[in-house]
Write an enzyme that holds these catalytic residues in place. Structure first.
Site, PDB file in Angstrom:
ATOM      1  CG  HIS A  97      52.286 -15.969 -77.653  1.00 52.05           C
ATOM      2  ND1 HIS A  97      51.904 -17.168 -77.112  1.00 52.05           N
ATOM      3  CD2 HIS A  97      51.624 -15.010 -76.941  1.00 52.05           C
ATOM      4  CE1 HIS A  97      51.064 -16.944 -76.102  1.00 52.05           C
ATOM      5  NE2 HIS A  97      50.877 -15.650 -75.993  1.00 52.05           N
ATOM      6  CG  ASP A 144      49.640 -10.499 -75.206  1.00 52.19           C
ATOM      7  OD1 ASP A 144      48.500 -10.856 -75.540  1.00 52.19           O
ATOM      8  OD2 ASP A 144      50.530 -11.299 -74.845  1.00 52.19           O
ATOM      9  CB  SER A 145      44.795  -6.148 -74.055  1.00 55.55           C
ATOM     10  OG  SER A 145      44.054  -6.123 -75.259  1.00 55.55           O
TER      11      SER A 145
END
Lengths: 275, 275
Positions: B62, B155-156
């Site tokens: 993240h 963000d897959s």
């Protein structure tokens, strides 16, 4: 029937690999040795249930334990590997053009013999004329040789079993004495995610003995967490001041001049370990 | 009885984790969702049998998908996350002091709801006043918004199931149009050890659309091989030219100014992928 080999890297996480074939298993004076062939990583050397090296990803570890200190030293002629009986570090060391002699000191001669038989891709340099292979206790060898080596690599197993003494402050002191006045040593010091105390202790010990102490990291899929550290102690040369243009051209797959300094740029949680 | 969860990351290698507890399993319109608690990594979100995020190592992914592009942009005000329903990227984005608005567009609303219920450490920012949460197809959203965002993060999940279209050249073109004239986007592009073709294709596509294309990497223990890549496309700003002194102070565990450029220094086998 599908066979899978699982290494429990901690009590709570493991890596599991589909096995093609088991080539060899043996209990030596020092440890259990297994040589298996896996679908994902090819042939794999396992000591006491822990993956040591695989055909697919061995290049990372062997290049990174060798070329970072060798390229940091201005003119390395004589190198010593403690442990590393598979011969991978030796193979990399003799790629370095100034090297005149590389000594391997491995406590378990059976590791060398099995690597020679099953892992020629890794052990190929052990018969090179620049290489001397000694089957003996690395601690004893280091204590008997003073002011002799330019670069020393501690290519040990985890700090259990035969390798415990290779992580002690006394051993790092003996390494200091075994090095020439501008010598450099590197030890593999496990995973920043899983072995923070070990890294902290090793680094503090090295820092208390060597004027320059540095930690660097790389990515190794078959080692716990996939992320690995090396601790460097240096008497004179700082890897962060290496002239990148002076690094010899080397036939490598991971190490290259572009990463020589970058691998010392640590994520915050890693630099916090050694603060 | 001991329970272990094994993710087969390829046909031939898996990661296996000791499980404390299963909190939730569900089959949504789009995928299978599981929320389990593991001994090693704490709570873990699993989509279609693939680990998405864990409490212990989520910080790496993240922070790295967010702060590298945000710190590269001189003045990011509006950011978009496609996917990322757990909210971790959004949590990082709103740490960046110039951000005025962060939009999350996640196709599966159940992921958001489960993250809110079981992963408040990660999803905590989804209720922030700067954040807009949209449950919709990211491709549709991007096509409907032009010249609007400073930074976009893709963000897959892996390029199977609902995420296939997020790796296409057409989508990268739509992303280009959705960005402002000095915009930057980043996509997660899998493992340099296991997914070389995917990285090569993604990078070539990005390179054909954006004047600046860059690949960077980081260490994530619960992702295949433990080593992960991100592909960046930028209209104006080059991360290798970022003034490190201009990077805002951020409360992070992995990202820090010292690694901002170093993560783009690629091991030789990785730079060879995108040659």
């Amino acid at each position: 029937m599908e066979l899978w080999y699982t290494e429990y890297q901690t009590k709570n996480v493991g890596i599991t690999c589909k096995v093609k074939q088991t080539y060899h298993t043996e209990k030596t004076q020092y440890q259990d040795i297994a040589l298996i062939d896996t679908e994902q990583f090819g042939k794999m050397l396992v000591l006491d249930g822990t993956v040591q090296t695989t055909i697919e990803d061995e290049f990372v570890y062997h290049e990174m334990i060798s070329h970072v200190p060798l390229a940091t030293h201005k003119n390395p002629k004589k190198a010593l590997v403690i442990g590393g009986g598979d011969g991978g570090a030796i193979r990399e060391i003799i790629k370095h053009p100034t090297i005149e002699k590389a000594v391997l000191c491995e406590i378990d001669g059976r590791v060398i013999e099995i690597a020679k038989e099953y892992l020629p891709e890794i052990s190929c340099a052990l018969t090179d004329e620049k290489v001397e292979v000694i089957v003996d206790d690395g601690i004893k060898y280091v204590n008997q040789h003073k002011n002799e080596f330019d670069v020393i690599m501690i290519d040990s197993t985890d700090p259990v079993g035969p390798a415990v003494g290779l992580f002690s402050k006394e051993f790092y002191k003996a390494i200091y004495e075994c090095l020439k006045e501008d010598g450099i040593f590197v030890a593999q010091t496990e995973s920043p995610f899983f072995h923070k105390d070990l890294i902290r202790n090793a680094f503090k010990n090295v820092e208390s003995i060597f004027p320059i102490a540095r930690l660097y990291t790389c990515a190794i899929p078959t080692y716990p967490s996939g992320y690995w550290s090396f601790t460097m102690g240096s008497k004179k040369y700082d890897p962060l001041e290496t002239d990148l243009d002076s690094i010899p051209k080397l036939d490598t797959k991971y190490y290259c001049p572009q990463i020589h300094k970058a691998v010392f740029a640590l994520p915050k949680f890693v630099s916090d370990i050694i603060k």
